[in-house]
Design a protein around this motif. Structure first.
Motif, mmCIF file in Angstrom:
data_model
loop_
_atom_site.group_PDB
_atom_site.id
_atom_site.type_symbol
_atom_site.label_atom_id
_atom_site.label_comp_id
_atom_site.label_asym_id
_atom_site.label_seq_id
_atom_site.Cartn_x
_atom_site.Cartn_y
_atom_site.Cartn_z
ATOM 1 N N ASP A 1 2.194 13.468 4.897
ATOM 2 C CA ASP A 1 1.821 12.214 5.546
ATOM 3 C C ASP A 1 0.641 11.541 4.858
ATOM 4 N N HIS A 2 -0.132 12.303 4.105
ATOM 5 C CA HIS A 2 -1.336 11.760 3.489
ATOM 6 C C HIS A 2 -1.228 11.689 1.971
ATOM 7 N N LEU A 3 -0.030 11.915 1.461
ATOM 8 C CA LEU A 3 0.180 11.908 0.009
ATOM 9 C C LEU A 3 1.113 10.776 -0.392
ATOM 10 N N ALA A 4 0.944 10.331 -1.617
ATOM 11 C CA ALA A 4 1.915 9.391 -2.174
ATOM 12 C C ALA A 4 3.230 10.151 -2.360
ATOM 13 N N VAL A 5 4.305 9.431 -2.461
ATOM 14 C CA VAL A 5 5.619 10.051 -2.602
ATOM 15 C C VAL A 5 5.649 11.018 -3.782
ATOM 16 N N SER A 6 4.924 10.725 -4.817
ATOM 17 C CA SER A 6 4.926 11.603 -5.995
ATOM 18 C C SER A 6 4.366 12.990 -5.679
ATOM 19 N N GLY A 7 3.615 13.146 -4.606
ATOM 20 C CA GLY A 7 3.067 14.440 -4.226
ATOM 21 C C GLY A 7 3.919 15.210 -3.238
ATOM 22 N N HIS A 8 4.967 14.586 -2.714
ATOM 23 C CA HIS A 8 5.804 15.236 -1.709
ATOM 24 C C HIS A 8 6.524 16.464 -2.253
ATOM 25 N N LEU A 9 7.049 16.365 -3.451
ATOM 26 C CA LEU A 9 7.850 17.445 -4.010
ATOM 27 C C LEU A 9 7.074 18.757 -4.046
ATOM 28 N N ARG A 10 5.822 18.689 -4.447
ATOM 29 C CA ARG A 10 4.997 19.894 -4.527
ATOM 30 C C ARG A 10 4.878 20.564 -3.156
ATOM 31 N N VAL A 11 4.686 19.763 -2.117
ATOM 32 C CA VAL A 11 4.570 20.320 -0.756
ATOM 33 C C VAL A 11 5.911 20.889 -0.310
ATOM 34 N N TYR A 12 6.995 20.148 -0.521
ATOM 35 C CA TYR A 12 8.321 20.626 -0.098
ATOM 36 C C TYR A 12 8.678 21.935 -0.794
ATOM 37 N N GLU A 13 8.389 22.018 -2.078
ATOM 38 C CA GLU A 13 8.685 23.258 -2.807
ATOM 39 C C GLU A 13 7.849 24.420 -2.280
ATOM 40 N N ASP A 14 6.595 24.156 -1.955
ATOM 41 C CA ASP A 14 5.717 25.191 -1.416
ATOM 42 C C ASP A 14 6.228 25.681 -0.061
ATOM 43 N N VAL A 15 6.619 24.750 0.792
ATOM 44 C CA VAL A 15 7.154 25.122 2.112
ATOM 45 C C VAL A 15 8.455 25.901 1.946
ATOM 46 N N HIS A 16 9.320 25.437 1.075
ATOM 47 C CA HIS A 16 10.601 26.114 0.851
ATOM 48 C C HIS A 16 10.380 27.539 0.355
ATOM 49 N N ARG A 17 9.474 27.699 -0.599
ATOM 50 C CA ARG A 17 9.161 29.024 -1.133
ATOM 51 C C ARG A 17 8.616 29.932 -0.022
ATOM 52 N N GLY A 18 7.733 29.391 0.813
ATOM 53 C CA GLY A 18 7.164 30.172 1.904
ATOM 54 C C GLY A 18 8.200 30.595 2.923
ATOM 55 N N LEU A 19 9.112 29.683 3.265
ATOM 56 C CA LEU A 19 10.172 30.031 4.218
ATOM 57 C C LEU A 19 11.123 31.065 3.627
ATOM 58 N N ARG A 20 11.398 30.955 2.346
ATOM 59 C CA ARG A 20 12.233 31.948 1.665
ATOM 60 C C ARG A 20 11.569 33.319 1.708
ATOM 61 N N ASP A 21 10.259 33.348 1.501
ATOM 62 C CA ASP A 21 9.520 34.612 1.557
ATOM 63 C C ASP A 21 9.575 35.226 2.953
ATOM 64 N N VAL A 22 9.463 34.385 3.976
ATOM 65 C CA VAL A 22 9.548 34.881 5.353
ATOM 66 C C VAL A 22 10.925 35.488 5.604
ATOM 67 N N LEU A 23 11.972 34.806 5.165
ATOM 68 C CA LEU A 23 13.326 35.331 5.343
ATOM 69 C C LEU A 23 13.529 36.631 4.579
ATOM 70 N N ALA A 24 13.023 36.695 3.361
ATOM 71 C CA ALA A 24 13.154 37.923 2.573
ATOM 72 C C ALA A 24 12.419 39.066 3.255
ATOM 73 N N GLY A 25 11.305 38.762 3.890
ATOM 74 C CA GLY A 25 10.554 39.784 4.602
ATOM 75 C C GLY A 25 11.316 40.362 5.771
ATOM 76 N N LEU A 26 12.200 39.586 6.348
ATOM 77 C CA LEU A 26 13.011 40.095 7.462
ATOM 78 C C LEU A 26 13.926 41.217 7.002
ATOM 79 N N ASP A 27 14.381 41.145 5.766
ATOM 80 C CA ASP A 27 15.252 42.189 5.227
ATOM 81 C C ASP A 27 14.497 43.485 4.976
ATOM 82 N N GLN A 28 13.174 43.401 4.858
ATOM 83 C CA GLN A 28 12.379 44.570 4.534
ATOM 84 C C GLN A 28 11.802 45.264 5.762
ATOM 85 N N ARG A 29 11.831 44.610 6.906
ATOM 86 C CA ARG A 29 11.305 45.216 8.128
ATOM 87 C C ARG A 29 12.305 46.234 8.658
ATOM 88 N N PRO A 30 11.794 47.329 9.189
ATOM 89 C CA PRO A 30 12.734 48.271 9.814
ATOM 90 C C PRO A 30 13.284 47.652 11.096
#
Length: 97
Positions: free
Chosen positions: A45-74
């Motif tokens: 909300d506070h970035l120019a459109v050119s900065g959106h991709l970096r945030v979206y990629e960071d969020v996507h990577r973080g959500l992927r990590d959370v999902l991968a962590g579910l596979d590792q929990r007993p």
């Protein structure tokens, strides 16, 4: 001598408008790790459109990590397999029958 009526007006060199918040609410999921990643989306909300991709990629990577962590929990303990009737009964079971 310069005739002001024939002068070409200067093009507007105004800066582009500042980024405006989209105002899209994020509903909490109840999972702190996921909610933290989703809250990061508000940063765009506070970035120019050119900065959106970096945030979206960071969020996507973080959500992927959370999902991968579910596979590792007993998981929950495995359900005890079904035993055929009459096999391996305890002493107390024998007394009841």
């Amino acid at each position: 001598m310069t005739d002001t009526a024939d002068a070409v007006p200067e093009p507007d060199r105004a800066e582009p408008p500042a980024p405006q918040p989209l105002g899209i609410p994020v509903t909490p999921t109840g999972d702190a790790a996921v909610d933290a990643r989703l809250a990061r989306l508000a940063d765009v909300d506070h970035l120019a459109v050119s900065g959106h991709l970096r945030v979206y990629e960071d969020v996507h990577r973080g959500l992927r990590d959370v999902l991968a962590g579910l596979d590792q929990r007993p998981g929950p303990p495995a359900h005890e397999p079904h035993r055929p009737q009459g096999s391996h009964r305890s002493h107390e079971d024998h007394e009841m029958h």
